[in-house]
Design an enzyme around this catalytic site. Structure first.
Site, PDB file in Angstrom:
ATOM      1  N   LYS A  73       0.870  -1.179   0.000  1.00  0.00           N
ATOM      2  CA  LYS A  73       0.000   0.000   0.000  1.00  0.00           C
ATOM      3  C   LYS A  73       0.903   1.223   0.000  1.00  0.00           C
ATOM      4  O   LYS A  73       1.857   1.282   0.772  1.00  0.00           O
ATOM      5  CB  LYS A  73      -0.876  -0.029   1.254  1.00  0.00           C
ATOM      6  CG  LYS A  73      -1.581   1.264   1.600  1.00  0.00           C
ATOM      7  CD  LYS A  73      -2.639   1.009   2.672  1.00  0.00           C
ATOM      8  CE  LYS A  73      -2.570   2.025   3.800  1.00  0.00           C
ATOM      9  NZ  LYS A  73      -3.590   1.754   4.839  1.00  0.00           N
ATOM     10  N   GLU A  97      -7.807   3.827  -0.991  1.00  0.00           N
ATOM     11  CA  GLU A  97      -8.337   4.053   0.355  1.00  0.00           C
ATOM     12  C   GLU A  97      -8.587   5.542   0.628  1.00  0.00           C
ATOM     13  O   GLU A  97      -7.717   6.378   0.364  1.00  0.00           O
ATOM     14  CB  GLU A  97      -7.306   3.487   1.343  1.00  0.00           C
ATOM     15  CG  GLU A  97      -7.744   3.405   2.781  1.00  0.00           C
ATOM     16  CD  GLU A  97      -6.723   2.632   3.620  1.00  0.00           C
ATOM     17  OE1 GLU A  97      -6.140   1.639   3.131  1.00  0.00           O
ATOM     18  OE2 GLU A  97      -6.495   3.034   4.773  1.00  0.00           O
ATOM     19  N   LYS A 103      -9.979  -1.134  11.690  1.00  0.00           N
ATOM     20  CA  LYS A 103      -8.964  -1.042  12.745  1.00  0.00           C
ATOM     21  C   LYS A 103      -9.704  -1.144  14.069  1.00  0.00           C
ATOM     22  O   LYS A 103     -10.606  -0.334  14.329  1.00  0.00           O
ATOM     23  CB  LYS A 103      -8.229   0.307  12.678  1.00  0.00           C
ATOM     24  CG  LYS A 103      -7.481   0.539  11.374  1.00  0.00           C
ATOM     25  CD  LYS A 103      -6.730   1.860  11.400  1.00  0.00           C
ATOM     26  CE  LYS A 103      -6.075   2.121  10.038  1.00  0.00           C
ATOM     27  NZ  LYS A 103      -5.387   3.421   9.983  1.00  0.00           N
TER      28      LYS A 103
HETATM   29  O1  OSB Z   1      -4.381   5.520   7.008  1.00  0.00           O
HETATM   30  O2  OSB Z   1      -4.147   3.419   7.336  1.00  0.00           O
HETATM   31  C1  OSB Z   1      -3.816   4.582   7.553  1.00  0.00           C
HETATM   32  C2  OSB Z   1      -0.714   4.564   9.760  1.00  0.00           C
HETATM   33  C3  OSB Z   1      -1.040   5.564  10.619  1.00  0.00           C
HETATM   34  C4  OSB Z   1      -2.209   6.256  10.456  1.00  0.00           C
HETATM   35  C5  OSB Z   1      -3.068   5.931   9.435  1.00  0.00           C
HETATM   36  C6  OSB Z   1      -2.765   4.900   8.583  1.00  0.00           C
HETATM   37  C7  OSB Z   1      -1.538   4.229   8.725  1.00  0.00           C
HETATM   38  C8  OSB Z   1      -1.079   3.186   7.828  1.00  0.00           C
HETATM   39  C9  OSB Z   1      -0.040   2.215   8.304  1.00  0.00           C
HETATM   40  O3  OSB Z   1      -1.387   3.126   6.679  1.00  0.00           O
HETATM   41  C10 OSB Z   1      -0.604   1.120   9.113  1.00  0.00           C
HETATM   42  C11 OSB Z   1       0.411   0.220   9.746  1.00  0.00           C
HETATM   43  O4  OSB Z   1       1.209  -0.398   9.040  1.00  0.00           O
HETATM   44  O5  OSB Z   1       0.364   0.070  11.001  1.00  0.00           O
HETATM   45 MG    MG Z   2      -5.847   4.647   5.747  1.00  0.00          MG
END
Ligand code: OSB
Ligand code: MG
Length: 375
Positions: free
Chosen positions: A162, A213, A262
């Site tokens: 990603k 996303e 999450k």
């Molecule tokens: O938008 O998913 C997100 C990390 C911090 C805040 C928001 C996001 C993210 C990530 C990384 O994309 C997630 C990870 O590897 O822990």
């Molecule tokens: Mg995100």
């Protein structure tokens, strides 16, 4: 169980590389561990993952601490809790503040698992011993640097990439990855940065991305629906999903085809399970996202992601992809693109006391049933 005592350890883990998103940059991960002790002495651990700045969502580490102390703990006092799912109900009078709720609710799941001598994973139906995982890459200074990173992660076995994007740093890096790795499961995360230029998202429609996303700002569910209607690439919502009812709403509006789930962003494991149900009902793809968790939150995520319903690799990487070090004795390591799911009691992890003294402040007691209780 009745809650006897709650302690907090404030920790900071330096990141190996700064993580740059469309809204800012992170060089160090600050988080709190909440140690919840029951009357029989069993201790459950929950992680507060909120960032110091309200830039990903509105909650912060500091606002969550305050809500935990002034609003959530009072709701737990003197309650006889038979099952961790009851905590969700106890917290219903508090609006929002999902990460604060999750820190305590998940600690109580860990505690319950330990008291009943089972892994939290065993409380879910149909789980796997290991899970396929992906990696989320921040915005890089140059395409060369990005390509080197992607090649290294692919070589390590990560099964999905990603890339964080923002207007102007999107087409060129994504196209470069796509050309070098035509078969790679590749996706992009905009964290809402394309509100004023959605046409730039439309331009990414032919790159064969598995999803994009949160292209538009949070709460623009109609805008996401209009955008989704013009694209073949599935849209995925992250910041916009806080409750199971949000899933019903986005399904009704056709705002997306996938959900980044999450656990902390939705208030804990109980709500996350409700969300899985709704995703199945509506035929939405669901996968597990991350918040740069320490070993504690990562173990919880791994156990949750081991459920059979998950078949798309999440933002769940090995600890060493983020940090030099961790606060648990056995941080998650990658084997052939998969992470082993902890299966000890509770979340199946042990805090490393020496690491805690290195990366954490001293334990602070924030609640005690008997004010004069000895340690
Ligand atoms: O938008 O998913 C997100 C990390 C911090 C805040 C928001 C996001 C993210 C990530 C990384 O994309 C997630 C990870 O590897 O822990
Ligand atoms: Mg995100």
């Amino acid at each position: 169980m009745k809650i006897e005592k709650i302690e907090r350890i404030a920790c900071r883990l330096p990141l190996k590389q700064p993580f740059v998103t469309s809204y800012g940059q992170l060089t160090e991960k600050a988080f709190d561990l909440y140690l919840v002790t029951a009357e029989d002495g069993t201790v459950g651990i929950g992680e507060l993952v909120a960032f110091e700045q309200p830039d990903y969502i509105e909650e912060t580490l500091f606002s969550a601490r305050q809500v935990i102390e002034t609003a959530l703990i009072p709701l737990l006092i003197d309650q006889e809790i038979e099952h961790p799912q009851e905590v969700w109900q106890l917290f219903q009078t508090v609006q929002g503040n999902y990460m604060a709720k999750s820190a305590l609710e998940t600690a109580i799941w860990d505690l319950y698992g330990k008291q009943t001598h089972q892994s939290v994973k065993e409380l879910y139906t149909a789980t796997r011993p290991s899970v396929a995982v992906g990696v989320s890459i921040g915005i890089q200074d140059s395409v060369e640097k990005l390509m080197a990173l992607v090649a290294a992660y692919v070589a390590q076995g990560y099964q999905r990439i990603k890339l964080k994007i923002k207007p102007g740093q999107d087409m060129a890096p994504l196209r470069a990855i796509r050309q070098a790795f035509p078969e790679l499961l590749l996706m992009a995360d905009a964290n809402g940065a394309y509100q004023s230029e959605p046409e730039r998202i439309l331009a990414l429609d032919d790159l064969g991305l598995v999803m994009i996303e949160q292209p538009l700002k949070v709460r623009d569910l109609v805008g996401h629906s209009q955008l989704q209607r013009q694209m073949k690439t599935p849209l995925c919502l992250d910041e916009d999903i806080r409750t199971a009812e949000d899933v019903d709403t986005v399904a009704a509006l056709d705002s997306c085809r996938a959900i980044n789930l999450k656990i902390p962003r939705v208030g804990g494991i109980t709500e996350a399970l409700r969300i899985l149900d709704r995703c199945q009902t509506h035929g939405l793809l669901v996968w597990l996202g991350g918040m740069f968790e320490s070993g504690v939150g990562r173990a919880m995520n791994l156990q949750f992601a081991s459920q059979d319903i998950f078949h798309f690799p999440g933002d769940l990487s090995a600890s060493d992809r983020y940090f030099y070090d961790d606060v648990i004795t056995q941080p998650a390591t990658l084997h052939k693109g998969k992470l082993l799911v902890p299966d000890g009691e509770g979340f199946g992890i042990t805090l490393a006391e020496t690491k805690l003294s290195q990366y954490g402040q001293s334990k602070e007691r924030i609640y005690s049933r008997k004010r004069s209780a000895k340690e």
